[in-house]
Structures are given as structure tokens and as C-alpha cells.
Design a protein around this motif. Sequence first.
Motif, PDB file in Angstrom:
ATOM      1  N   THR A  87      33.184 -52.365  19.275  1.00 21.85           N
ATOM      2  CA  THR A  87      33.451 -53.246  18.139  1.00 21.85           C
ATOM      3  C   THR A  87      34.443 -52.632  17.148  1.00 21.85           C
ATOM      4  O   THR A  87      34.594 -53.142  16.038  1.00 21.85           O
ATOM      5  CB  THR A  87      32.144 -53.602  17.403  1.00 21.85           C
ATOM      6  N   TYR A 142      34.657 -51.780  11.765  1.00 25.59           N
ATOM      7  CA  TYR A 142      33.679 -51.429  12.788  1.00 25.59           C
ATOM      8  C   TYR A 142      32.393 -52.183  12.509  1.00 25.59           C
ATOM      9  O   TYR A 142      31.871 -52.138  11.391  1.00 25.59           O
ATOM     10  CB  TYR A 142      33.418 -49.921  12.786  1.00 25.59           C
ATOM     11  N   ASP A 143      31.905 -52.890  13.508  1.00 27.03           N
ATOM     12  CA  ASP A 143      30.634 -53.600  13.386  1.00 27.03           C
ATOM     13  C   ASP A 143      29.525 -52.698  13.905  1.00 27.03           C
ATOM     14  O   ASP A 143      29.418 -52.459  15.107  1.00 27.03           O
ATOM     15  CB  ASP A 143      30.665 -54.909  14.178  1.00 27.03           C
ATOM     16  N   ARG A 157      29.223 -54.594   8.852  1.00 19.97           N
ATOM     17  CA  ARG A 157      30.654 -54.339   9.037  1.00 19.97           C
ATOM     18  C   ARG A 157      31.133 -53.291   8.043  1.00 19.97           C
ATOM     19  O   ARG A 157      30.989 -53.445   6.836  1.00 19.97           O
ATOM     20  CB  ARG A 157      31.462 -55.605   8.865  1.00 19.97           C
TER      21      ARG A 157
END
Length: 175
Positions: A87, A142-143, A157
Motif C-alpha cells: 500500500t 502508506y495505508d 493513512r
Amino acid sequence: MRRPWLTLLRDRRGVSAVEFAMLAPVMVAFYFGLSELCQGYMAQKRVGHVASIIADLISQDEAVSSGEIADIFTVGATVLKPFSSTTLAQRVSSVTVDSSGVARVDWSRGSGMTARAAASTVTLPSGLVGNGESVIMSEVTYDYDSPVDYMMPGLTRFSQTHYLRPRRVDRITFE
């Protein structure tokens, strides 16, 4: 009949075990919550490092190519370890402020994130660069999905933007 109850009320054996049985679930919950918080904090810090490293590596060049940028994005994914990079989204752009003070994108490349259109305008922090100067802008999102989902259910997030001036030239070109 009163004597057995009085004996039971005065008996203090096992009090520690009962107190422990009452406190143990609370202590376990605190432990898991603290470990989850630390994991999330570490992921957030790694995102900041990725943004910083991308801008740092690009700003050291005079000109960059698609292959170099792809390699730098791979470095960014490696820095994120031990977290999964599925992600992770990265973008790097060269931005120049024109004579009227408008910041425009010279070139941009992304991995998991759409590149900015050339000549599009961006907002830079005030006082970062003057008219006619350029800056490398790296953006990372970035999740983060916690493995425990106790305190942070669902995705969180993290995003970071980092700015660095070119070190060897006034403006870094894309080949």
C-alpha cells in the motif's frame, strides 16, 4: 451457624490470586494497546524516512532517468521493511518557482501514485524557495493496517511530503 461465615470473612488466603485475576485482563489490554501504538508509530516514522530518502537521492544528481527513479522507489520500499510495501505510494517531482512566484512542476514520476502533470501548479511552504529556484518534492502515502486492530481498527493513512534543493545544479533535469 455464624462461626463459618466469620471464619470465611477473616480468611485472607487467596486475596492476591483474586486481585491478580481482576487486574490481569486490564494489564493484557494495556500491553496489546501499547504494542499496537508502537507499531503504528514505527510505520509512521518509516514513511517519513522514505520521503526523506527519495528527495535526498534525487537531489544529489544533475539529471535523472526513469530507471534511476524506479531504483530509488525500490529503495523506498526496502526502507519500509518489516512493513508490507503493497500500500506504499511514492511520487517525486521537480518544482521551479517562476519570476511571478508561481511554483510549477518541471517533471514528476510516481509509483502507486499518479505523477503530476508538467507545468501544473503546486503549493509550496512559504519561504522555501525564491523566484527562479527549484526544489525536489517527494510525497509518500502508506495505508497501515494494524495486525491486532485493537486500538486502530481498519486502515490508517500516513502521508509525508519532503522538500530538498538540488545540490549540484540549479535544476535537476529528467532524461
